[in-house]
Design a protein around this motif. Structure first.
Motif, mmCIF file in Angstrom:
data_model
loop_
_atom_site.group_PDB
_atom_site.id
_atom_site.type_symbol
_atom_site.label_atom_id
_atom_site.label_comp_id
_atom_site.label_asym_id
_atom_site.label_seq_id
_atom_site.Cartn_x
_atom_site.Cartn_y
_atom_site.Cartn_z
ATOM 1 N N PRO A 59 0.905 -1.274 0.056
ATOM 2 C CA PRO A 59 0.116 0.039 0.114
ATOM 3 C C PRO A 59 0.894 1.196 -0.127
ATOM 4 C CG PRO A 59 0.120 -0.900 2.129
ATOM 5 C CD PRO A 59 0.839 -1.787 1.304
ATOM 6 N N GLU A 60 0.193 2.274 -0.711
ATOM 7 C CA GLU A 60 0.967 3.674 -0.452
ATOM 8 C C GLU A 60 0.384 4.307 0.781
ATOM 9 O OE1 GLU A 60 0.905 5.568 -4.267
ATOM 10 O OE2 GLU A 60 1.876 3.889 -5.211
ATOM 11 N N ILE A 61 1.106 4.536 1.620
ATOM 12 C CA ILE A 61 0.814 5.486 2.769
ATOM 13 C C ILE A 61 1.597 6.519 3.031
ATOM 14 C CG2 ILE A 61 0.182 5.255 5.332
ATOM 15 C CD1 ILE A 61 -0.200 2.341 5.033
ATOM 16 N N PRO A 62 1.267 7.796 2.859
ATOM 17 C CA PRO A 62 2.150 8.946 2.895
ATOM 18 C C PRO A 62 2.634 9.307 4.230
ATOM 19 C CG PRO A 62 0.195 9.471 1.743
ATOM 20 C CD PRO A 62 -0.104 8.047 2.137
ATOM 21 N N ASN A 63 3.882 9.543 4.613
ATOM 22 C CA ASN A 63 4.450 9.738 5.725
ATOM 23 C C ASN A 63 4.523 8.402 6.973
ATOM 24 O OD1 ASN A 63 4.545 12.550 4.937
ATOM 25 N ND2 ASN A 63 2.490 12.716 5.410
ATOM 26 N N ALA A 64 4.574 7.483 6.140
ATOM 27 C CA ALA A 64 4.668 6.201 6.997
ATOM 28 C C ALA A 64 5.661 5.177 6.624
ATOM 29 C CB ALA A 64 3.022 5.626 7.004
ATOM 30 N N LYS A 65 5.638 4.089 7.302
ATOM 31 C CA LYS A 65 6.672 3.130 7.095
ATOM 32 C C LYS A 65 6.156 1.855 7.704
ATOM 33 C CE LYS A 65 10.115 4.579 10.451
ATOM 34 N NZ LYS A 65 9.595 6.011 10.695
ATOM 35 N N TYR A 66 6.518 0.700 7.002
ATOM 36 C CA TYR A 66 6.153 -0.593 7.615
ATOM 37 C C TYR A 66 7.107 -1.663 7.181
ATOM 38 C CZ TYR A 66 3.898 -0.456 3.019
ATOM 39 O OH TYR A 66 3.745 -0.352 1.555
ATOM 40 N N THR A 67 7.194 -2.877 7.705
ATOM 41 C CA THR A 67 7.972 -3.857 7.184
ATOM 42 C C THR A 67 7.569 -4.380 5.946
ATOM 43 O OG1 THR A 67 8.194 -4.503 9.528
ATOM 44 C CG2 THR A 67 8.729 -6.153 7.881
ATOM 45 N N GLU A 68 8.593 -4.477 4.820
ATOM 46 C CA GLU A 68 8.155 -4.641 3.640
ATOM 47 C C GLU A 68 8.452 -6.106 3.576
ATOM 48 O OE1 GLU A 68 10.904 -2.686 0.983
ATOM 49 O OE2 GLU A 68 10.194 -0.817 1.548
ATOM 50 N N SER A 69 7.450 -6.946 2.445
ATOM 51 C CA SER A 69 7.582 -8.127 2.395
ATOM 52 C C SER A 69 8.557 -8.523 1.710
ATOM 53 C CB SER A 69 6.257 -8.624 1.767
ATOM 54 O OG SER A 69 6.090 -10.139 1.286
ATOM 55 N N PRO A 70 9.379 -9.683 1.620
ATOM 56 C CA PRO A 70 10.600 -10.061 1.006
ATOM 57 C C PRO A 70 10.151 -10.517 -0.524
ATOM 58 C CG PRO A 70 10.053 -11.685 2.532
ATOM 59 C CD PRO A 70 9.422 -10.632 3.152
ATOM 60 N N THR A 71 8.937 -10.865 -0.701
ATOM 61 C CA THR A 71 8.437 -11.177 -1.948
ATOM 62 C C THR A 71 7.852 -10.109 -2.797
ATOM 63 O OG1 THR A 71 6.244 -11.677 -0.887
ATOM 64 C CG2 THR A 71 7.658 -13.386 -1.004
ATOM 65 N N GLY A 72 7.531 -8.772 -2.141
ATOM 66 C CA GLY A 72 7.115 -7.680 -2.830
ATOM 67 C C GLY A 72 5.727 -7.785 -2.817
ATOM 68 N N TRP A 73 4.897 -8.582 -2.173
ATOM 69 C CA TRP A 73 3.662 -8.863 -2.240
ATOM 70 C C TRP A 73 3.072 -9.166 -0.804
ATOM 71 C CZ3 TRP A 73 1.459 -13.700 -2.114
ATOM 72 C CH2 TRP A 73 2.527 -14.570 -2.660
ATOM 73 N N TYR A 74 1.716 -9.144 -0.501
ATOM 74 C CA TYR A 74 1.218 -9.718 0.851
ATOM 75 C C TYR A 74 -0.044 -10.672 0.538
ATOM 76 C CZ TYR A 74 3.940 -5.763 2.632
ATOM 77 O OH TYR A 74 4.765 -5.124 2.956
ATOM 78 N N GLU A 75 0.083 -11.808 1.220
ATOM 79 C CA GLU A 75 -0.948 -12.838 1.143
ATOM 80 C C GLU A 75 -2.245 -12.115 1.610
ATOM 81 O OE1 GLU A 75 0.435 -16.465 2.992
ATOM 82 O OE2 GLU A 75 1.873 -16.915 1.430
ATOM 83 N N ASP A 76 -3.361 -12.893 1.099
ATOM 84 C CA ASP A 76 -4.688 -12.643 1.494
ATOM 85 C C ASP A 76 -4.962 -12.991 3.124
ATOM 86 O OD1 ASP A 76 -7.567 -12.061 1.557
ATOM 87 O OD2 ASP A 76 -7.946 -14.015 1.169
ATOM 88 N N GLY A 77 -5.263 -12.164 3.823
ATOM 89 C CA GLY A 77 -5.484 -12.278 5.316
ATOM 90 C C GLY A 77 -4.240 -11.830 6.068
#
Length: 388
Positions: free
Chosen positions: A91-109
């Motif tokens: 997701p694109e969230i301005p002025n924020a950071k979060y742990t990036e997935s090593p695969t470049g995407w996230y599973e459902d749930g």
């Protein structure tokens, strides 16, 4: 002779050409599972891109139904990927950071937790986002913190040391001024440092022209050119013992009370259901007890006239069952309910209970009731709208 010079030119030109070719690397054809790309070649020169799309039930690991990947010195960027439609891209969230997935995407749930950048805070204290069927639900928002400061005040004949190229500054940020050559700092205790406190900067220095000593007999260093008086005792100062002045000093500046050391204001002020959680030289920070929300700024400062800034309030959270308030319920302690969460709470009378629900931030007996009452014979069906 011409042939000899031509050979020298070739020797000079060829090594440069070989170096230019070795500086970049071409890319082999990308591997793409569950999709197809174009144009199809065995190798691609540096800087060349391919476009690709994915089979039914899949999508590119970037925004859109088709994507582009570029050969950058032997590597495809971004790496072409076809993921399940139920998965989520970052997701694109301005002025924020979060742990990036090593695969470049996230599973459902899959859930991610967001941290806001300095000078920003979470809106409604919501820090998580959930990947649900290919999209993110309840994406957090990082908004400007109420304690953040904007651009620091401009001081004539001064610059800020190590100026940072940013629009907002977090609370407790310190910046230091440096007067121009030939000027010295005056006022605010000759302190060249300003601090961001409760959304405002502390008072900065005044850079005044350095006085030139008189060389004549009986000369005075208090007078400037033409006998102009440049400093007078007590000008623009606060009287001992406090008392705020709203007049202007000799420079025409507003001389309202400024921030000062907290010990000048005496004992720390108290607030109901809250306490001081941090005490620094220039400010206090307050926190609230469990099941209470702080309303207002958590930072309190001391003014030079001996008064405290406005105190925050600790407000009891709306959807919390407080045993002291809801005495008809059998409660072993505080119970918090999430939005639209419902529970069956036993009453103080045996074999009776009430269905309690949190609707729009308030405890209700039904969707249209503002308070809860323990009623005899409550069933799982529609309930009465009697107020508690």
């Amino acid at each position: 002779m011409c042939i000899r010079y031509l050979g020298l030119v070739l020797l000079i030109w060829c090594p440069g050409e070989l170096h230019a070719q070795s500086a970049t690397q071409s890319c082999s054809a990308p591997t793409l599972d569950g999709g197809k790309f174009s144009p199809k070649r065995e190798t691609y020169a540096n800087g060349v891109y391919v476009t690709y799309s994915c089979d039914l039930g899949r999508k590119p690991a970037v925004e859109g139904w088709w994507a582009r990947s570029t050969c950058q010195n032997g590597t495809w960027s971004p790496q072409p990927q076809c993921i399940l439609e139920e998965a989520c891209i970052p997701p694109e969230i301005p002025n924020a950071k979060y742990t990036e997935s090593p695969t470049g995407w996230y599973e459902d749930g899959q859930k991610i937790r967001i941290t806001c950048d300095e000078a920003y805070e979470l809106k409604n204290r919501d820090a998580t986002a959930l990947c649900t069927n290919g999209s993110w639900s309840s994406v957090p928002v990082c908004e400007r913190s109420v304690d953040a400061c904007g651009e620091p005040p401009q001081v004539l004949h001064a610059i800020i040391v190590d100026q940072r190229n940013q629009e907002l500054f977090a609370a407790d940020t310190e910046l230091q001024y440096e007067c121009e050559d030939g000027y010295t700092a005056e006022g605010a205790g000759n302190d060249k440092t300003i601090v961001c406190i409760a959304g405002a900067w502390t008072e900065g220095p005044t850079c005044s022209k350095a006085p030139t000593p008189s060389t004549g007999p009986g000369g005075s260093t208090e007078g400037g050119a033409g006998g102009e008086h440049t400093a007078s005792a007590g000008s623009g100062t606060q009287p001992a013992g406090g008392g705020s002045s709203t007049s202007s000093d000799s420079n025409g500046r507003d001389s309202r009370p400024s921030f000062t050391d907290i010990f000048r204001c005496g004992p720390y002020p108290t607030i109901a259901n809250g306490a001081v959680v941090k005490a620094e030289r220039m400010y206090l920070k307050y926190g609230c007890a469990d099941y209470h929300t702080l309303v207002g700024s958590d930072t309190v400062v001391c003014y030079s006239d001996g008064t405290w800034s406005q105190l925050p309030v600790c407000k009891e959270e709306s959807c919390v069952l407080n045993p002291a308030r809801y005495r008809d319920f059998k409660l072993s302690g505080f119970q918090r309910l999430g939005e639209r969460e419902a529970r069956h709470i036993p009453c103080i009378w045996d074999h009776y209970y009430s269905r309690v629900q949190c609707i729009n931030g308030a405890i209700t007996h039904s969707q249209w009731t503002l308070r809860v009452k323990c009623s005899r014979g409550v069933t799982a069906g529609p309930t009465t709208k009697t107020k508690f």
